[in-house]
Design an enzyme around this catalytic site. Structure first.
Site, PDB file in Angstrom:
ATOM      1  CG  ASP A  11      -2.138  -1.557   0.528  1.00  0.00           C
ATOM      2  OD1 ASP A  11      -1.133  -1.702  -0.198  1.00  0.00           O
ATOM      3  OD2 ASP A  11      -2.058  -1.244   1.730  1.00  0.00           O
ATOM      4  CG  ASP A 130       6.174  -5.997   4.360  1.00  0.00           C
ATOM      5  OD1 ASP A 130       6.015  -4.774   4.178  1.00  0.00           O
ATOM      6  OD2 ASP A 130       5.570  -6.865   3.711  1.00  0.00           O
TER       7      ASP A 130
END
Length: 259
Positions: A11, A130
């Site tokens: 990330d 997600d």
């Protein structure tokens, strides 16, 4: 026997790799290019970069990170985060990415999946989802798709399984499913979620969210049916190496690429 892939996930925020728990409380994990090169040398099968920078002004930083990384690594690189158009996808692929990952933008404009697949081929398009468990105790399992995951995740009302089916129909060549409930918690993948997706998906499925040990990755493959397993914290902070994971899997009969 199909070789399973081990994928470190990076990330990237403002040019640095960070990792949080359930998308919050980020810790700095290092320079993305240096980490990518180290994972390449360590035997990772692929890498995933997610640009979690909120500001579009800093998007150019990610292009530079991808360019520098592509010059250093020789394994497939997937890039996601903030890709809202075919031009955005092209920019990342031109910078050196092998695949692009679509998430929030695809929810609001599903045709983006089809447009990307037509322009670059389905093999370049990863649909990242997600998902959060929303069923009440005693009810059949159900997961909802969320967007803008971070400090302010937004429910969409979309059933995760149905959204994935649609994404595949539109041309996604791979699915990355991330359990929001498990993300960063190191309690293992949501195997029930993973099983529900691998049961209906004709394209490869990457398991994401919750790895705390090589055994979690083993279960994701053997019990969950994942074609690839993704992890961040256990690699970035030195708990386990890619070699540790591959050795553990190979000793238990899972086919992996050894170096």
């Amino acid at each position: 026997m199909l070789t399973r892939r081990i994928i470190p996930c990076l990330d990237v925020k403002a040019g640095r790799v960070v990792k949080g728990v359930k998308f919050l409380n980020h810790r700095d994990a290092g320079d993305p290019v240096e980490l990518a090169a180290a994972y390449n040398a360590a035997g990772a099968d692929e890498l995933v970069f997610y640009d979690i920078t909120a500001s579009s002004d800093e998007r150019a930083i990610m292009v530079e990170v991808v360019e520098r990384t592509a010059a250093e690594v020789f394994i497939p690189l997937t890039v996601g985060g903030g890709l809202r158009s075919v031009d955005d996808m092209y920019r990342m692929l031109r910078a050196g990415a092998d695949k692009v990952s679509l998430n929030t933008a695809a929810v609001y404009n599903p045709q983006l999946i089809a447009e990307g697949a037509r322009r670059f081929g389905s093999q370049c398009i990863v649909l990242s989802v997600d998902a959060k468990r929303v069923n009440a105790p005693g009810e059949p399992p159900r997961w909802e798709v969320f967007t803008h995951t971070g400090a302010n995740p937004r429910p969409t009302g979309l059933d995760a399984i149905e959204w994935i089916k649609r994404g595949i129909d539109l041309g996604a060549g791979e699915i990355c499913i991330n359990s929001m409930d498990a993300d960063g918690a190191r309690t293992g993948y949501d195997l029930e979620l993973l099983q529900a997706i691998t049961a209906i998906s004709p394209v490869p499925v990457i398991a994401s969210g919750g790895v705390g040990s090589p055994h979690d990755m083993y279960r994701g493959i053997v019990e969950g049916g994942a074609d690839a397993v993704l992890a961040a914290s256990i690699f970035h902070f030195g708990d386990y190496s890619v070699a540790d994971v591959k050795r553990y899997l190979a000793e238990r009969g899972v086919a992996v690429r050894m170096i």
